[in-house]
Design an enzyme around this catalytic site. Structure first.
Site, mmCIF file in Angstrom:
data_model
loop_
_atom_site.group_PDB
_atom_site.id
_atom_site.type_symbol
_atom_site.label_atom_id
_atom_site.label_comp_id
_atom_site.label_asym_id
_atom_site.label_seq_id
_atom_site.Cartn_x
_atom_site.Cartn_y
_atom_site.Cartn_z
ATOM 1 N N ASP A 27 29.406 30.237 29.803
ATOM 2 C CA ASP A 27 29.338 29.902 31.226
ATOM 3 C C ASP A 27 29.137 31.173 32.046
ATOM 4 O OD1 ASP A 27 29.929 27.572 33.240
ATOM 5 O OD2 ASP A 27 31.018 29.312 34.012
ATOM 6 N N ASN A 56 24.382 32.198 43.978
ATOM 7 C CA ASN A 56 23.584 31.242 44.750
ATOM 8 C C ASN A 56 23.860 31.353 46.243
ATOM 9 O OD1 ASN A 56 21.957 29.932 42.840
ATOM 10 N ND2 ASN A 56 23.587 28.538 42.239
ATOM 11 N N HIS A 59 19.170 30.153 46.088
ATOM 12 C CA HIS A 59 18.978 29.442 44.818
ATOM 13 C C HIS A 59 17.797 29.989 44.010
ATOM 14 C CE1 HIS A 59 22.037 26.316 45.238
ATOM 15 N NE2 HIS A 59 21.771 26.347 46.544
ATOM 16 N N ASP A 118 18.232 31.004 40.257
ATOM 17 C CA ASP A 118 17.433 30.523 39.123
ATOM 18 C C ASP A 118 16.942 31.680 38.258
ATOM 19 O OD1 ASP A 118 17.781 27.938 39.943
ATOM 20 O OD2 ASP A 118 15.779 27.700 40.801
ATOM 21 N N GLU A 137 25.152 25.991 34.971
ATOM 22 C CA GLU A 137 25.120 27.373 34.478
ATOM 23 C C GLU A 137 25.869 27.487 33.155
ATOM 24 O OE1 GLU A 137 28.516 27.012 37.467
ATOM 25 O OE2 GLU A 137 26.409 26.445 37.440
#
Length: 234
Positions: free
Chosen positions: A100, A108, A113, A117, A143
């Site tokens: 994780d 973010n 975002h 990404d 994630e």
């Protein structure tokens, strides 16, 4: 060709052998004239269709952003491998890891975002480059990644987990020219008997929760009984 040969054989059965042979040759050659090009054409088209279907299958099973297996494909693959190992009478041992990204919501919220990404793609690449051939990697959450490691003990699983954790920490992620550090927490479970995906996921998720609670950027791996926890490696 068979019908043409049979028909000409019957029609010219009582004719002169030379005439009959020519008739049979004609019955063999004439169907080939249109048939052979059509056979080649349709064979080529079938190969094209098979290739398109193969690519569509890969696309359907792959997460578009990270190029890892999507959750459904990854879950199915792990379940299939576990069933195959049991059905084949193979020694069932291996490990399941959950990776994780640490503080990903902050990335973010702070950078947007699009940069989030990009960070996720970098993390995924670091994970894929750190596992062995034959290991399976899937994106199982926003994630969160799952990794199935067949035929490993806890020591080997910890080596893989630490290698990918270190690879992520050394990955380069920049925003507006500024370097921003990335890290992941890893929870895992080792199994040495028949098991199921749901159980492995539950136990690995518990180890991940422990890793998060102990400062993140570390590895926690336990045996299938939930004990013999791995040491944090930061």
């Amino acid at each position: 060709m068979v019908i043409s040969l049979a028909y000409n054989g019957m029609v010219f059965a009582h004719d002169d052998p030379i005439v009959r042979n020519r008739a049979l040759q004609a019955a063999l050659i004439l169907p080939l004239l249109p048939g052979l090009p059509l056979f080649v054409y349709f064979s080529f088209k079938l190969r094209e269709l098979a290739e398109v279907n193969r690519k569509l299958g890969i696309i359907a099973a792959t997460d578009g952003l990270t190029r890892c297996l999507n959750r459904s494909a990854f879950t199915t693959l792990v379940e299939t491998k576990l069933e195959h190992m049991f059905a084949a009478g193979l020694q069932m041992h291996g490990a399941f890891l959950i990776v994780d990204a640490d503080n990903f919501k902050t990335i973010n919220d702070r950078f947007g975002h699009q940069n989030g990404d990009e960070a996720l793609s970098i993390i995924a690449q670091a994970i894929r480059s750190s596992v062995r051939a034959g290991d399976s990697v899937g994106r199982i959450g926003g994630e969160e990644f799952g990794i199935f490691l067949p035929a490993v003990d806890r020591y080997a699983a910890e080596i893989v987990a630490e290698r990918l954790r270190n690879a992520v920490s050394q990955a380069i992620f920049t925003v507006d020219g500024q370097l921003y550090p990335l890290s992941v927490s890893v929870g895992g479970v080792v199994f040495d008997d028949q098991t199921q995906f749901e159980l492995l996921y539950k136990m690995a998720d518990e180890r991940l929760y422990t890793a998060k609670g102990e400062g993140r950027n570390c590895v926690r791996i336990a045996g299938s009984d939930g004990r013999n926890e791995g040491l944090a490696m930061v």
